[in-house]
Motif scaffolding. Sequence first.
Motif, PDB file in Angstrom:
ATOM      1  N   ARG A 171     146.280 -58.623   7.511  1.00 35.61           N
ATOM      2  CA  ARG A 171     145.811 -58.174   6.467  1.00 35.61           C
ATOM      3  C   ARG A 171     144.591 -57.305   6.326  1.00 35.61           C
ATOM      4  NH1 ARG A 171     149.459 -58.612   2.415  1.00 35.61           N
ATOM      5  NH2 ARG A 171     147.640 -58.795   0.913  1.00 35.61           N
ATOM      6  N   VAL A 172     144.804 -55.917   6.165  1.00 37.81           N
ATOM      7  CA  VAL A 172     143.695 -54.716   6.482  1.00 37.81           C
ATOM      8  C   VAL A 172     143.348 -54.152   5.198  1.00 37.81           C
ATOM      9  CG1 VAL A 172     143.620 -52.653   7.717  1.00 37.81           C
ATOM     10  CG2 VAL A 172     145.006 -54.580   8.886  1.00 37.81           C
ATOM     11  N   ALA A 173     142.155 -53.989   4.975  1.00 42.05           N
ATOM     12  CA  ALA A 173     141.332 -53.371   4.032  1.00 42.05           C
ATOM     13  C   ALA A 173     140.941 -51.766   4.737  1.00 42.05           C
ATOM     14  CB  ALA A 173     140.355 -53.888   3.470  1.00 42.05           C
ATOM     15  N   VAL A 174     141.465 -50.608   4.083  1.00 40.55           N
ATOM     16  CA  VAL A 174     140.942 -49.340   4.704  1.00 40.55           C
ATOM     17  C   VAL A 174     140.218 -48.724   3.573  1.00 40.55           C
ATOM     18  CG1 VAL A 174     143.311 -49.206   6.221  1.00 40.55           C
ATOM     19  CG2 VAL A 174     143.104 -48.422   3.774  1.00 40.55           C
ATOM     20  N   LEU A 175     139.476 -47.866   4.491  1.00 40.95           N
ATOM     21  CA  LEU A 175     138.594 -46.893   3.514  1.00 40.95           C
ATOM     22  C   LEU A 175     139.223 -45.421   3.811  1.00 40.95           C
ATOM     23  CD1 LEU A 175     135.845 -46.230   1.964  1.00 40.95           C
ATOM     24  CD2 LEU A 175     134.838 -46.099   4.106  1.00 40.95           C
ATOM     25  N   VAL A 176     139.396 -44.762   2.686  1.00 38.14           N
ATOM     26  CA  VAL A 176     140.038 -43.607   2.730  1.00 38.14           C
ATOM     27  C   VAL A 176     139.089 -42.394   2.056  1.00 38.14           C
ATOM     28  CG1 VAL A 176     142.076 -42.080   2.010  1.00 38.14           C
ATOM     29  CG2 VAL A 176     142.346 -44.596   2.257  1.00 38.14           C
ATOM     30  N   ALA A 190     152.524 -47.039   3.978  1.00 35.50           N
ATOM     31  CA  ALA A 190     153.618 -46.615   4.768  1.00 35.50           C
ATOM     32  C   ALA A 190     152.879 -46.320   6.255  1.00 35.50           C
ATOM     33  CB  ALA A 190     154.453 -45.336   4.154  1.00 35.50           C
ATOM     34  N   ALA A 191     151.959 -45.718   6.354  1.00 34.86           N
ATOM     35  CA  ALA A 191     151.305 -45.489   7.627  1.00 34.86           C
ATOM     36  C   ALA A 191     150.926 -46.977   8.269  1.00 34.86           C
ATOM     37  CB  ALA A 191     150.090 -44.703   7.599  1.00 34.86           C
ATOM     38  N   LEU A 192     150.404 -47.816   7.492  1.00 33.05           N
ATOM     39  CA  LEU A 192     150.012 -49.207   8.069  1.00 33.05           C
ATOM     40  C   LEU A 192     151.046 -49.765   8.683  1.00 33.05           C
ATOM     41  CD1 LEU A 192     147.588 -50.426   5.628  1.00 33.05           C
ATOM     42  CD2 LEU A 192     146.932 -49.726   7.927  1.00 33.05           C
ATOM     43  N   THR A 193     152.400 -49.632   8.033  1.00 33.65           N
ATOM     44  CA  THR A 193     153.578 -50.269   8.730  1.00 33.65           C
ATOM     45  C   THR A 193     154.106 -49.569  10.165  1.00 33.65           C
ATOM     46  OG1 THR A 193     154.939 -48.840   7.480  1.00 33.65           O
ATOM     47  CG2 THR A 193     154.478 -50.860   6.623  1.00 33.65           C
ATOM     48  N   ARG A 194     153.674 -48.378  10.378  1.00 26.21           N
ATOM     49  CA  ARG A 194     153.887 -47.465  11.567  1.00 26.21           C
ATOM     50  C   ARG A 194     152.907 -47.655  12.725  1.00 26.21           C
ATOM     51  NH1 ARG A 194     155.826 -41.925   9.355  1.00 26.21           N
ATOM     52  NH2 ARG A 194     153.708 -42.250   7.841  1.00 26.21           N
ATOM     53  N   VAL A 195     151.631 -47.955  12.301  1.00 26.36           N
ATOM     54  CA  VAL A 195     150.511 -47.795  13.370  1.00 26.36           C
ATOM     55  C   VAL A 195     150.011 -49.253  13.604  1.00 26.36           C
ATOM     56  CG1 VAL A 195     148.260 -47.042  13.696  1.00 26.36           C
ATOM     57  CG2 VAL A 195     149.845 -45.550  12.376  1.00 26.36           C
ATOM     58  N   PRO A 196     150.268 -49.844  14.719  1.00 30.69           N
ATOM     59  CA  PRO A 196     149.524 -50.926  14.916  1.00 30.69           C
ATOM     60  C   PRO A 196     147.941 -51.182  14.815  1.00 30.69           C
ATOM     61  CG  PRO A 196     150.200 -49.821  17.102  1.00 30.69           C
ATOM     62  CD  PRO A 196     150.707 -49.227  16.182  1.00 30.69           C
ATOM     63  N   VAL A 197     147.496 -52.099  14.362  1.00 28.70           N
ATOM     64  CA  VAL A 197     145.978 -52.292  14.183  1.00 28.70           C
ATOM     65  C   VAL A 197     145.431 -53.431  15.170  1.00 28.70           C
ATOM     66  CG1 VAL A 197     144.203 -52.456  12.344  1.00 28.70           C
ATOM     67  CG2 VAL A 197     146.374 -51.509  11.725  1.00 28.70           C
ATOM     68  N   ALA A 223     149.775 -55.418   7.543  1.00 32.54           N
ATOM     69  CA  ALA A 223     149.966 -54.530   8.458  1.00 32.54           C
ATOM     70  C   ALA A 223     150.333 -55.507   9.850  1.00 32.54           C
ATOM     71  CB  ALA A 223     148.521 -53.700   8.949  1.00 32.54           C
ATOM     72  N   ALA A 224     150.342 -54.905  10.948  1.00 28.46           N
ATOM     73  CA  ALA A 224     150.643 -55.906  12.161  1.00 28.46           C
ATOM     74  C   ALA A 224     149.961 -55.253  13.360  1.00 28.46           C
ATOM     75  CB  ALA A 224     152.090 -55.799  12.437  1.00 28.46           C
ATOM     76  N   ASP A 225     149.453 -55.969  14.308  1.00 27.10           N
ATOM     77  CA  ASP A 225     149.211 -55.599  15.512  1.00 27.10           C
ATOM     78  C   ASP A 225     149.955 -54.928  16.480  1.00 27.10           C
ATOM     79  OD1 ASP A 225     150.204 -57.892  16.411  1.00 27.10           O
ATOM     80  OD2 ASP A 225     148.381 -58.847  17.259  1.00 27.10           O
ATOM     81  N   ALA A 226     149.766 -54.759  17.815  1.00 25.95           N
ATOM     82  CA  ALA A 226     150.604 -54.250  18.741  1.00 25.95           C
ATOM     83  C   ALA A 226     151.698 -55.356  19.296  1.00 25.95           C
ATOM     84  CB  ALA A 226     150.092 -53.796  20.069  1.00 25.95           C
ATOM     85  N   SER A 227     151.293 -56.659  19.107  1.00 26.71           N
ATOM     86  CA  SER A 227     152.270 -57.728  19.478  1.00 26.71           C
ATOM     87  C   SER A 227     153.318 -57.949  18.207  1.00 26.71           C
ATOM     88  CB  SER A 227     151.436 -58.876  19.860  1.00 26.71           C
ATOM     89  OG  SER A 227     150.673 -58.569  20.993  1.00 26.71           O
ATOM     90  N   GLU A 282     142.366 -42.955  14.036  1.00 20.58           N
ATOM     91  CA  GLU A 282     143.020 -41.673  14.183  1.00 20.58           C
ATOM     92  C   GLU A 282     144.371 -41.365  14.166  1.00 20.58           C
ATOM     93  OE1 GLU A 282     142.936 -38.276  18.059  1.00 20.58           O
ATOM     94  OE2 GLU A 282     142.007 -40.368  18.228  1.00 20.58           O
ATOM     95  N   ALA A 283     145.135 -42.322  14.341  1.00 25.66           N
ATOM     96  CA  ALA A 283     146.594 -42.390  14.092  1.00 25.66           C
ATOM     97  C   ALA A 283     146.960 -42.502  12.649  1.00 25.66           C
ATOM     98  CB  ALA A 283     147.370 -43.222  14.818  1.00 25.66           C
ATOM     99  N   LEU A 284     146.179 -43.339  11.875  1.00 29.87           N
ATOM    100  CA  LEU A 284     146.259 -43.309  10.283  1.00 29.87           C
ATOM    101  C   LEU A 284     145.977 -42.070   9.567  1.00 29.87           C
ATOM    102  CD1 LEU A 284     145.177 -46.927   9.773  1.00 29.87           C
ATOM    103  CD2 LEU A 284     147.379 -46.244   9.631  1.00 29.87           C
ATOM    104  N   THR A 285     144.913 -41.672  10.078  1.00 24.44           N
ATOM    105  CA  THR A 285     144.460 -40.213   9.335  1.00 24.44           C
ATOM    106  C   THR A 285     145.381 -39.251   9.425  1.00 24.44           C
ATOM    107  OG1 THR A 285     142.218 -40.990   9.814  1.00 24.44           O
ATOM    108  CG2 THR A 285     142.567 -38.646   9.307  1.00 24.44           C
ATOM    109  N   ARG A 286     146.066 -39.159  10.684  1.00 24.33           N
ATOM    110  CA  ARG A 286     147.098 -38.008  11.104  1.00 24.33           C
ATOM    111  C   ARG A 286     148.215 -38.293  10.176  1.00 24.33           C
ATOM    112  NH1 ARG A 286     146.907 -38.668  15.744  1.00 24.33           N
ATOM    113  NH2 ARG A 286     148.892 -40.175  16.078  1.00 24.33           N
ATOM    114  N   LEU A 287     148.859 -39.407  10.163  1.00 27.48           N
ATOM    115  CA  LEU A 287     150.066 -39.841   9.366  1.00 27.48           C
ATOM    116  C   LEU A 287     149.781 -39.461   7.835  1.00 27.48           C
ATOM    117  CD1 LEU A 287     151.294 -42.898  11.018  1.00 27.48           C
ATOM    118  CD2 LEU A 287     152.121 -40.521  11.381  1.00 27.48           C
ATOM    119  N   VAL A 288     148.904 -39.874   7.289  1.00 24.13           N
ATOM    120  CA  VAL A 288     148.475 -39.738   6.003  1.00 24.13           C
ATOM    121  C   VAL A 288     148.153 -38.500   5.600  1.00 24.13           C
ATOM    122  CG1 VAL A 288     147.101 -40.804   3.831  1.00 24.13           C
ATOM    123  CG2 VAL A 288     147.583 -42.338   5.839  1.00 24.13           C
TER     124      VAL A 288
END
Length: 369
Positions: free
Chosen positions: A214-219, A246-253, A205-209, A268-274
Amino acid sequence: MSTTTSHTPESEGPTRPVRLIQNEATTEIPVHLLFRDEPEPVPLRPSVVGRREGTGEQPRLRRPAPAQARHAPQVDPALVERPARVLPGAAGVVGGVCGLACGLATTWWAGALPPLVERALGLPLYPGAGLGPAQWAAYAGAGALGLFGFGGLARGRTGRAWVLGLFGRYRGTVRRTGLMWVNPLLLRRRVDVRLRHWRSEEMPAADASGVALRVAVLVVWRVRDTARATLGVEDHETYLRECVEAALTRVPVGTPGSGRGSVDAAAEALTRLVAGDTAPVGIEVFSVRPSRVEYAPEVAAAMHRRRIAALDAQHRATVLTSVVDSVEDTVTRLTMRGLVELDDGERKALVKDLTVAFCVGRGEAGGVG
């Protein structure tokens, strides 16, 4: 040479004006366009459609086709979960028992049943007709009835469903629990429809900059439409994983150590996209939340040094502010109480000495602590 002069008869009425342009046509201009304050581009461009020449017919306006909105990919609209036709388990048990009874009766009819079994069952002694075509046909019918009866028995469990298919065609879904009878010719696929939690491994993943993370998510998700989840995609769990990536590549963490608000916004953004990507295949997503955020190995060392430098600079600024306040308070007290009388040069020297002394004292205290 004769000259012919043409006259217009009075009965023909007044003379019509002759057109200078044979194919001329008039276009009606809306009145509100003549009194606008600022020029704006007209969204509708007039275009002539099917005009008949010489009739004075006004051209019709052709509206431009609206831009088509981007929709999520859709599966076959006819592929929707529907209940399958099943029978209670007692029907299968009765069919199987009838098959066994028919087989036993056929054996007695053929005379192959032992006398001891005949006496135990209370059957009259019968010499038997032998194994002929009729007996073999009766055996085949009894065996088919027994196989269909016992072979179609199935046990439904809470939170599990059966997706049934016949020759590649969807025949329905069974969500019933307990013992039931399902056509043994149907292909059964078991699907878990319970609420499920999936904790992923570390994903890029990537941040706003744009810094690599490296992100671990709970779905939190479940299968809502078993037909689409099973037949709409090859593997719905793999599809869910790819949608999260795919959502992690579009949403800055948010970066490690960022506030809770940044994490909530990213979740919230990840939940909406997925949820939007997985809804067409019958998967309902309730939450996609980052559980662990770390810098990628290639930038971890550099970001650690950067953070240490920022903390050191902040600490130095805090120490310097404290020293300046202490020096100012000391000089003010000495001069206001009349303990010393200083000119500008002496004041500057005193401030310099006190600053050096306080800085050395702060450094020794920090080193000891």
